[in-house]
Write a protein that holds these residues in place. Structure first.
Motif, PDB file in Angstrom:
ATOM      1  N   LYS A  41       0.850  -1.195   0.000  1.00 14.40           N
ATOM      2  CA  LYS A  41       0.000   0.000   0.000  1.00 14.40           C
ATOM      3  C   LYS A  41       0.882   1.240   0.000  1.00 14.40           C
ATOM      4  CE  LYS A  41      -4.164  -1.865   2.079  1.00 14.40           C
ATOM      5  NZ  LYS A  41      -4.957  -1.857   0.885  1.00 14.40           N
ATOM      6  N   LYS A  42       0.331   2.299  -0.565  1.00 14.86           N
ATOM      7  CA  LYS A  42       1.070   3.549  -0.696  1.00 14.86           C
ATOM      8  C   LYS A  42       1.444   4.098   0.674  1.00 14.86           C
ATOM      9  CE  LYS A  42       0.766   7.932  -3.160  1.00 14.86           C
ATOM     10  NZ  LYS A  42      -0.107   8.754  -3.997  1.00 14.86           N
ATOM     11  N   GLY A  43       2.696   4.498   0.777  1.00 13.96           N
ATOM     12  CA  GLY A  43       3.176   5.137   1.995  1.00 13.96           C
ATOM     13  C   GLY A  43       3.379   6.615   1.738  1.00 13.96           C
ATOM     14  N   GLU A  44       4.420   7.154   2.335  1.00 16.31           N
ATOM     15  CA  GLU A  44       4.708   8.582   2.194  1.00 16.31           C
ATOM     16  C   GLU A  44       5.192   8.924   0.785  1.00 16.31           C
ATOM     17  OE1 GLU A  44       7.363  11.988   4.489  1.00 16.31           O
ATOM     18  OE2 GLU A  44       7.416   9.921   5.198  1.00 16.31           O
ATOM     19  N   PHE A  45       5.877   7.948   0.138  1.00 17.05           N
ATOM     20  CA  PHE A  45       6.440   8.180  -1.189  1.00 17.05           C
ATOM     21  C   PHE A  45       5.851   7.175  -2.172  1.00 17.05           C
ATOM     22  CE2 PHE A  45       9.651   9.213   2.040  1.00 17.05           C
ATOM     23  CZ  PHE A  45       9.673  10.587   1.863  1.00 17.05           C
ATOM     24  N   PRO A  46       5.806   7.509  -3.466  1.00 18.32           N
ATOM     25  CA  PRO A  46       5.149   6.636  -4.453  1.00 18.32           C
ATOM     26  C   PRO A  46       6.027   5.505  -4.984  1.00 18.32           C
ATOM     27  CG  PRO A  46       5.839   8.655  -5.515  1.00 18.32           C
ATOM     28  CD  PRO A  46       6.196   8.792  -4.053  1.00 18.32           C
ATOM     29  N   PHE A  47       7.027   5.077  -4.214  1.00 19.57           N
ATOM     30  CA  PHE A  47       7.897   3.985  -4.633  1.00 19.57           C
ATOM     31  C   PHE A  47       7.638   2.770  -3.758  1.00 19.57           C
ATOM     32  CE2 PHE A  47      10.079   7.803  -6.006  1.00 19.57           C
ATOM     33  CZ  PHE A  47      10.400   7.477  -7.313  1.00 19.57           C
ATOM     34  N   PHE A  48       7.524   1.622  -4.389  1.00 23.23           N
ATOM     35  CA  PHE A  48       7.242   0.373  -3.695  1.00 23.23           C
ATOM     36  C   PHE A  48       8.416  -0.567  -3.951  1.00 23.23           C
ATOM     37  CE2 PHE A  48       3.415   2.515  -4.873  1.00 23.23           C
ATOM     38  CZ  PHE A  48       2.515   2.309  -3.840  1.00 23.23           C
ATOM     39  N   HIS A  49       9.004  -1.116  -2.894  1.00 23.69           N
ATOM     40  CA  HIS A  49      10.178  -1.982  -3.033  1.00 23.69           C
ATOM     41  C   HIS A  49       9.804  -3.420  -2.703  1.00 23.69           C
ATOM     42  CE1 HIS A  49      12.538   1.658  -3.389  1.00 23.69           C
ATOM     43  NE2 HIS A  49      11.996   2.101  -2.271  1.00 23.69           N
ATOM     44  N   PHE A  50      10.239  -4.332  -3.561  1.00 25.32           N
ATOM     45  CA  PHE A  50       9.973  -5.759  -3.381  1.00 25.32           C
ATOM     46  C   PHE A  50      11.292  -6.523  -3.431  1.00 25.32           C
ATOM     47  CE2 PHE A  50       6.174  -3.953  -5.270  1.00 25.32           C
ATOM     48  CZ  PHE A  50       5.130  -4.565  -4.592  1.00 25.32           C
ATOM     49  N   GLU A  51      11.409  -7.554  -2.602  1.00 24.38           N
ATOM     50  CA  GLU A  51      12.547  -8.469  -2.658  1.00 24.38           C
ATOM     51  C   GLU A  51      12.096  -9.682  -3.471  1.00 24.38           C
ATOM     52  OE1 GLU A  51      15.649  -7.923  -1.301  1.00 24.38           O
ATOM     53  OE2 GLU A  51      14.960  -5.932  -0.699  1.00 24.38           O
ATOM     54  N   VAL A  52      12.802  -9.965  -4.572  1.00 23.38           N
ATOM     55  CA  VAL A  52      12.386 -11.017  -5.502  1.00 23.38           C
ATOM     56  C   VAL A  52      13.496 -12.054  -5.626  1.00 23.38           C
ATOM     57  CG1 VAL A  52      11.705 -11.504  -7.892  1.00 23.38           C
ATOM     58  CG2 VAL A  52      10.967  -9.376  -6.797  1.00 23.38           C
ATOM     59  N   LYS A  53      13.135 -13.342  -5.504  1.00 27.75           N
ATOM     60  CA  LYS A  53      14.110 -14.409  -5.736  1.00 27.75           C
ATOM     61  C   LYS A  53      14.549 -14.340  -7.191  1.00 27.75           C
ATOM     62  CE  LYS A  53      12.653 -17.776  -2.306  1.00 27.75           C
ATOM     63  NZ  LYS A  53      12.077 -19.110  -2.080  1.00 27.75           N
ATOM     64  N   ASN A  54      15.850 -14.414  -7.397  1.00 27.47           N
ATOM     65  CA  ASN A  54      16.415 -14.302  -8.739  1.00 27.47           C
ATOM     66  C   ASN A  54      16.925 -15.672  -9.164  1.00 27.47           C
ATOM     67  OD1 ASN A  54      17.408 -13.220 -11.114  1.00 27.47           O
ATOM     68  ND2 ASN A  54      19.278 -12.447 -10.173  1.00 27.47           N
ATOM     69  N   GLU A  55      16.087 -16.387  -9.911  1.00 30.86           N
ATOM     70  CA  GLU A  55      16.425 -17.744 -10.358  1.00 30.86           C
ATOM     71  C   GLU A  55      16.084 -17.870 -11.834  1.00 30.86           C
ATOM     72  OE1 GLU A  55      13.724 -19.763  -7.751  1.00 30.86           O
ATOM     73  OE2 GLU A  55      15.220 -20.002  -6.169  1.00 30.86           O
ATOM     74  N   GLY A  56      17.073 -18.162 -12.662  1.00 30.63           N
ATOM     75  CA  GLY A  56      16.823 -18.343 -14.091  1.00 30.63           C
ATOM     76  C   GLY A  56      16.252 -17.094 -14.732  1.00 30.63           C
ATOM     77  N   GLU A  57      15.281 -17.289 -15.625  1.00 28.41           N
ATOM     78  CA  GLU A  57      14.604 -16.171 -16.297  1.00 28.41           C
ATOM     79  C   GLU A  57      13.323 -15.862 -15.529  1.00 28.41           C
ATOM     80  OE1 GLU A  57      15.248 -14.873 -19.646  1.00 28.41           O
ATOM     81  OE2 GLU A  57      17.078 -16.023 -19.934  1.00 28.41           O
ATOM     82  N   THR A  58      13.096 -14.603 -15.246  1.00 29.50           N
ATOM     83  CA  THR A  58      11.901 -14.209 -14.499  1.00 29.50           C
ATOM     84  C   THR A  58      11.188 -13.074 -15.218  1.00 29.50           C
ATOM     85  OG1 THR A  58      12.981 -14.800 -12.409  1.00 29.50           O
ATOM     86  CG2 THR A  58      11.026 -13.414 -12.262  1.00 29.50           C
ATOM     87  N   THR A  59       9.888 -13.256 -15.405  1.00 31.88           N
ATOM     88  CA  THR A  59       9.054 -12.187 -15.935  1.00 31.88           C
ATOM     89  C   THR A  59       8.365 -11.512 -14.759  1.00 31.88           C
ATOM     90  OG1 THR A  59       8.667 -13.367 -18.009  1.00 31.88           O
ATOM     91  CG2 THR A  59       7.103 -11.619 -17.445  1.00 31.88           C
ATOM     92  N   LEU A  60       8.586 -10.219 -14.639  1.00 31.74           N
ATOM     93  CA  LEU A  60       7.967  -9.436 -13.573  1.00 31.74           C
ATOM     94  C   LEU A  60       6.772  -8.690 -14.145  1.00 31.74           C
ATOM     95  CD1 LEU A  60      11.230  -7.859 -12.119  1.00 31.74           C
ATOM     96  CD2 LEU A  60       9.959  -9.785 -11.159  1.00 31.74           C
ATOM     97  N   VAL A  61       5.656  -8.741 -13.439  1.00 34.76           N
ATOM     98  CA  VAL A  61       4.468  -7.993 -13.843  1.00 34.76           C
ATOM     99  C   VAL A  61       3.960  -7.238 -12.620  1.00 34.76           C
ATOM    100  CG1 VAL A  61       2.105  -8.105 -14.726  1.00 34.76           C
ATOM    101  CG2 VAL A  61       3.840  -9.668 -15.631  1.00 34.76           C
ATOM    102  N   ALA A  62       3.850  -5.931 -12.770  1.00 37.30           N
ATOM    103  CA  ALA A  62       3.288  -5.101 -11.707  1.00 37.30           C
ATOM    104  C   ALA A  62       1.862  -4.738 -12.094  1.00 37.30           C
ATOM    105  CB  ALA A  62       4.124  -3.841 -11.520  1.00 37.30           C
ATOM    106  N   LYS A  63       0.962  -4.785 -11.104  1.00 39.45           N
ATOM    107  CA  LYS A  63      -0.435  -4.427 -11.346  1.00 39.45           C
ATOM    108  C   LYS A  63      -0.883  -3.422 -10.297  1.00 39.45           C
ATOM    109  CE  LYS A  63      -1.772  -8.759 -13.541  1.00 39.45           C
ATOM    110  NZ  LYS A  63      -2.738  -9.860 -13.594  1.00 39.45           N
ATOM    111  N   ALA A  64      -1.508  -2.355 -10.779  1.00 37.30           N
ATOM    112  CA  ALA A  64      -2.076  -1.335  -9.897  1.00 37.30           C
ATOM    113  C   ALA A  64      -3.344  -0.826 -10.569  1.00 37.30           C
ATOM    114  CB  ALA A  64      -1.090  -0.193  -9.671  1.00 37.30           C
ATOM    115  N   GLY A  65      -4.483  -1.059  -9.937  1.00 38.52           N
ATOM    116  CA  GLY A  65      -5.753  -0.691 -10.568  1.00 38.52           C
ATOM    117  C   GLY A  65      -5.893  -1.434 -11.886  1.00 38.52           C
ATOM    118  N   ASP A  66      -6.191  -0.707 -12.958  1.00 38.19           N
ATOM    119  CA  ASP A  66      -6.315  -1.312 -14.289  1.00 38.19           C
ATOM    120  C   ASP A  66      -4.995  -1.327 -15.052  1.00 38.19           C
ATOM    121  OD1 ASP A  66      -9.048  -1.658 -13.884  1.00 38.19           O
ATOM    122  OD2 ASP A  66      -9.550   0.310 -14.732  1.00 38.19           O
ATOM    123  N   LEU A  67      -3.938  -0.826 -14.443  1.00 37.96           N
ATOM    124  CA  LEU A  67      -2.653  -0.697 -15.128  1.00 37.96           C
ATOM    125  C   LEU A  67      -1.755  -1.907 -14.879  1.00 37.96           C
ATOM    126  CD1 LEU A  67      -1.886   3.018 -14.187  1.00 37.96           C
ATOM    127  CD2 LEU A  67      -2.953   2.173 -16.285  1.00 37.96           C
TER     128      LEU A  67
END
Length: 200
Positions: A41-67
């Motif tokens: 959820k949105k905090g004081e700043f509009p940046f969201f940080h995630f820790e992601v396991k890095n194994e092989g090839e990874t496709t990242l998809v971010a979703k927010a509302g309809d975007l």
């Protein structure tokens, strides 16, 4: 608006990598190869940080509302030299900045660092270093104290409003805005100091 930052940073050597998503919406969810990494959820700043396991090839998809936004990352054994900034002079490259999980670095905002007691102590040390770096050299005039300046403002005149504004800047950005007053080595030294401070 929704954007996965650092899309050109595909080849990554770390086992767990930090993925930053920018959005002006209230909530974002990140998926790695179709599996949810988590919602934030949105905090004081509009940046969201995630820790992601890095194994092989990874496709990242971010979703927010309809975007949605998409990026790719790939686990590699050796650092991709194409990512190295090739400029003359003492340029600090992003990969030279240690960012241990759970600890602060110069890539964190001043606001986040100030949220902990030890972070406040580091901030005071940093302000003293800034004052020393910014105080003009030369003989003192009798009865007049020299005052360090940041972008035309005297450090002694910095008030709560200005500090609140600065809380949104990363330490690195703030130091870079001082126009070369801090060397690469000094910035890395400040980073090492922050690496000892646990995040909330």
């Amino acid at each position: 608006m929704l954007h996965i930052c650092a899309k050109r940073y595909v080849d990554r050597v770390e086992d767990v990598t930090k993925v930053t998503v920018y959005t002006n919406l209230d909530e974002v969810e990140l998926f790695a190869n179709g599996e949810s990494v988590g919602k934030k959820k949105k905090g004081e700043f509009p940046f969201f940080h995630f820790e992601v396991k890095n194994e092989g090839e990874t496709t990242l998809v971010a979703k927010a509302g309809d975007l949605t936004d998409e990026a790719q990352i790939r686990k590699v054994d050796k650092f991709n030299e194409d990512y190295r900034l090739k400029e003359e002079g003492a340029v600090i490259n992003w990969f030279e900045i240690e960012t241990p999980a759970g600890y602060y670095s110069v890539n964190d905002t001043l606001g986040d660092i100030l949220s902990t007691f030890r972070g406040k102590i580091c901030a005071v040390k940093l302000l003293l270093k800034m004052k020393k770096a910014l105080t003009p050299d030369g003989p003192k005039q009798k009865g007049k104290k020299k005052s360090a300046e940041v972008m035309g403002f005297k450090l002694s005149d910095i008030n709560k409003t200005m500090i609140d504004m600065l809380k949104g800047f990363t330490v690195k950005r703030g130091l870079m805005m001082l126009g070369g007053k801090f060397t690469k080595e000094q910035i890395l030294e400040i980073n090492a100091m922050l690496n000892k401070v646990k995040k909330k």
